[in-house]
Design a protein around this motif. Structure first.
Motif, short mmCIF file in Angstrom:
data_model
loop_
_atom_site.label_atom_id
_atom_site.label_comp_id
_atom_site.label_asym_id
_atom_site.label_seq_id
_atom_site.Cartn_x
_atom_site.Cartn_y
_atom_site.Cartn_z
N GLY A 182 22.96 0.13 15.97
CA GLY A 182 22.52 -1.19 15.66
C GLY A 182 21.54 -1.16 14.18
N PHE A 183 20.72 -0.34 14.25
CA PHE A 183 19.91 -0.18 13.26
C PHE A 183 20.52 0.19 11.93
N LEU A 184 21.53 0.93 11.88
CA LEU A 184 22.44 1.29 10.93
C LEU A 184 22.80 0.03 10.58
N THR A 185 23.57 -0.65 11.49
CA THR A 185 24.41 -1.99 11.07
C THR A 185 23.16 -2.90 10.02
N GLN A 186 22.05 -3.02 10.80
CA GLN A 186 21.19 -3.70 10.25
C GLN A 186 20.59 -3.39 8.81
N CYS A 187 20.51 -1.76 8.72
CA CYS A 187 20.27 -1.67 7.49
C CYS A 187 21.21 -1.95 6.46
N GLU A 188 22.56 -1.52 6.62
CA GLU A 188 23.54 -1.76 5.63
C GLU A 188 23.43 -3.08 5.47
N LYS A 189 23.29 -4.03 6.40
CA LYS A 189 23.45 -5.46 6.26
C LYS A 189 22.15 -5.76 5.12
N ARG A 190 20.96 -5.26 5.26
CA ARG A 190 19.72 -5.41 4.57
C ARG A 190 20.11 -5.00 2.99
N LYS A 191 20.68 -3.86 2.87
CA LYS A 191 21.02 -3.48 1.82
C LYS A 191 22.08 -4.40 0.95
N LYS A 192 23.19 -4.74 1.57
CA LYS A 192 24.22 -5.66 0.88
C LYS A 192 23.43 -6.80 0.74
N GLU A 193 22.51 -7.37 1.59
CA GLU A 193 21.50 -8.73 1.14
C GLU A 193 20.82 -8.45 0.01
N ILE A 194 20.29 -7.38 -0.10
CA ILE A 194 19.54 -7.10 -1.44
C ILE A 194 20.36 -7.04 -2.66
N VAL A 195 21.35 -6.33 -2.48
CA VAL A 195 22.28 -6.01 -3.56
C VAL A 195 23.00 -7.41 -3.92
N LYS A 196 23.24 -8.37 -2.99
CA LYS A 196 23.86 -9.68 -3.02
C LYS A 196 22.77 -10.61 -3.91
N ASP A 197 21.48 -10.32 -3.59
CA ASP A 197 20.26 -11.08 -4.23
C ASP A 197 20.25 -10.77 -5.74
N GLN A 198 20.40 -9.31 -5.87
CA GLN A 198 20.21 -8.72 -7.33
C GLN A 198 21.25 -9.39 -8.03
N ASP A 199 22.64 -9.41 -7.42
CA ASP A 199 23.92 -10.08 -8.38
C ASP A 199 23.31 -11.43 -8.74
N LYS A 200 22.80 -12.22 -7.83
CA LYS A 200 22.18 -13.41 -8.09
C LYS A 200 21.33 -13.62 -9.20
N ILE A 201 20.22 -12.71 -9.34
CA ILE A 201 19.38 -12.61 -10.21
C ILE A 201 19.97 -12.30 -11.34
N VAL A 202 20.90 -11.35 -11.54
CA VAL A 202 21.38 -11.08 -12.78
C VAL A 202 22.25 -12.04 -13.32
#
Length: 514
Positions: A182-202
């Motif tokens: 569950g924590f691994l899933t949450q961690c991957e989800k957070r990383k994807k969300e951060i990368v998605k935020d980075q893409d929006k920022i770029v």
């Protein structure tokens, strides 16, 4: 520990009933549905309370099952017992609207709440799960032979791996793995969300960069338009001011010329010696005055033209200046937004670089799983062997030495040694299986209730025993000198006890007395 007396005020079908128990063997005799199991449940509930379930599970939980229909406020009772050479009175009220519990040490008069850990200490730290899995033995009438084989193997395997059948380290490890997943899933989800935020920022940065380039081009265009309004280092307005000043000066000269020519013409005409000369001077003065006047009018038109040109120039300059300032302000705003986006991007980079809280939890779970593996190995070595040894000893005693040792292989498959050959559980009779089950529970109780020897509570467990097996178990129980509470709907337990000369106390339960 010895349970001396219990008073059931209102619990299930029993109302206002007091039972006094002896320190040896106590037989609760009564027909089916006479309340034997209710008394056992009452004893457990007094020691450990009643945990209410939620949702659908609450429909059949202990609280609902034994909640009295009449006078529910009296739901509860009192239990007197001895532990550690001290006498205690335990009082509980289970009614959900006003739950109550207190523990009184009758030797010292000390009164404490059961919620503060005092009762747990008096009970020697024996948990409810240990109680359920050792000294409190329920009936097995509905369990088939094969089911009992599986029950024995699972029960023994739990102790092999943990030292406590109430704690399944394998299940605990599995739960940790699920939690880690569950924590691994949450961690991957957070990383994807951060990368998605980075893409929006770029994307926003690229958009702002494009807008800033367009503003720069517009600013250059405004500057190009401002250039024709300048001549060298001087602005067009300054040049026009100088031209207006020059025209005004020439116009002044022209007006002076008009006056002088008129004066000179008039003076010449007055002073002329003849009429002809007078007319000549007068005509010359008028012509020169008209010439100067024409020049004045011409300069006036040119002056007005220059002034209108200056006004248009000033208006254009102001418009270009406003455009330039507006563009510059917009550029600064975009530049500030661009820098903010750069800062947000760096924060995202830091979040990806630094460990997440979920990653810290994963590290903790990994450590816990490694610890469980180490503990499992140690307990298997320390407790598993002791449990098998004591189970084998008890089994040998209650079978008259027919089965001398309980064995278990690496796959937790159990068997017994007759001294001549090893027999698997599947080949044993139901009666022998129940003897093994009994021996295993008693051995586990001794190991896990070492600080405080609990009374052994047996609820209709001898239904499948023949007289020989039952006699052997009763002799063993008497030899161990523990308090025993046997519930039965048969008289043969009492007949065998009398035949063997084993003292016991009979407590009669009947529907009339309840």
């Amino acid at each position: 520990m010895i349970i001396k007396k219990l008073t059931i005020k209102n619990f299930g079908k029993i109302h206002n009933r007091t039972l006094e128990l002896s320190s040896g063997i106590n037989v609760l005799y009564g027909e089916n549905e006479s309340g034997k199991t209710t008394i056992h449940t009452f004893i457990k509930s007094m020691f450990y309370g009643i945990t209410r379930q939620r949702g659908k599970a609450a429909r059949n939980d202990v609280y609902i099952t034994y909640e009295p229909w009449e006078n529910p406020a009296g739901y509860g009772g009192i239990l007197w017992f001895e532990s550690g050479k001290k006498s205690y009175r335990l009082t509980r009220g289970f009614y959900k609207e006003s739950p109550f519990s207190e523990l009184l040490c009758e030797n010292t008069g000390e009164l404490t709440s059961t919620d503060k850990g005092a009762l747990e200490e008096v009970l020697g730290g024996v948990s409810e799960a240990v109680y359920d899995n050792t000294v409190s033995v329920g009936q097995l009438k509905s369990v088939t032979g094969q089911d009992l084989v599986r029950e024995l193997q699972n029960y023994m395997a739990s102790y092999q791996g943990t030292g406590d059948s109430s704690i399944d380290l394998g299940r605990a490890a599995q739960m940790l793995k699920m939690s880690r997943k569950g924590f691994l899933t949450q961690c991957e989800k957070r990383k994807k969300e951060i990368v998605k935020d980075q893409d929006k920022i770029v994307a926003n940065m690229e958009y702002l960069k494009q807008e800033m380039e367009e503003l720069t081009e517009r600013l250059t265009a405004v500057s190009e338009k401002e250039k024709p309004l300048r001549s060298g280092e001087e602005s067009g307005e300054t040049i026009l001011d100088e031209q207006v000043h020059t025209i005004e000066k020439h116009r002044t000269y022209a007006r002076i010329g008009v006056g002088l020519t008129l004066i000179l013409g008039t003076a010449g005409a007055v002073l002329a010696p003849g009429r002809i000369l007078m007319l000549v001077f007068l005509a010359a003065g008028i012509l020169l005055s008209l010439g100067c006047l024409g020049r004045d009018l011409q300069l006036g038109r040119e002056l007005n033209k220059k002034k209108r040109l200056k006004e248009r120039l000033i208006s254009r300059q102001e418009k270009l200046k406003w455009n330039r300032e507006s563009i510059e302000a917009s550029y600064r705003e975009k530049e500030m937004a661009f820098r903010n986006l750069e800062e947000e991007y760096r924060e995202c980079e830091e979040q990806l670089y630094l460990p997440f809280s979920e990653e810290l939890e994963i590290q903790a779970l990994n450590l816990a799983m490694r610890t469980i593996e180490d503990i499992s190995g140690n307990i298997n070595h320390q407790v598993g062997g002791r449990l098998r040894q004591r189970t084998s000893q008890i089994l040998s005693e209650i079978t008259g030495g027919k089965y001398s040792e309980v064995l278990m292989d690496e796959n937790f498959k159990m068997s017994v040694d007759t001294g001549q050959r090893v027999v698997s559980l599947e080949r044993l009779s139901r009666g022998t299986l129940e003897q093994i089950y009994f021996a295993l529970r008693m051995a586990a109780g001794e190991l896990l209730c070492g600080k405080e020897s609990f009374p052994v509570i047996l609820d209709d467990v001898f239904g499948m025993y023949d007289e020989e097996r039952l006699g052997a178990v009763l002799r063993w129980l008497h030899k161990e000198q523990k308090q025993i509470i046997i519930s039965t709907c048969h008289k043969r337990e009492m007949e065998i006890l009398e035949k063997e000369g084993i003292p016991y106390q009979k407590l009669l339960l009947s529907s009339e007395e309840e």
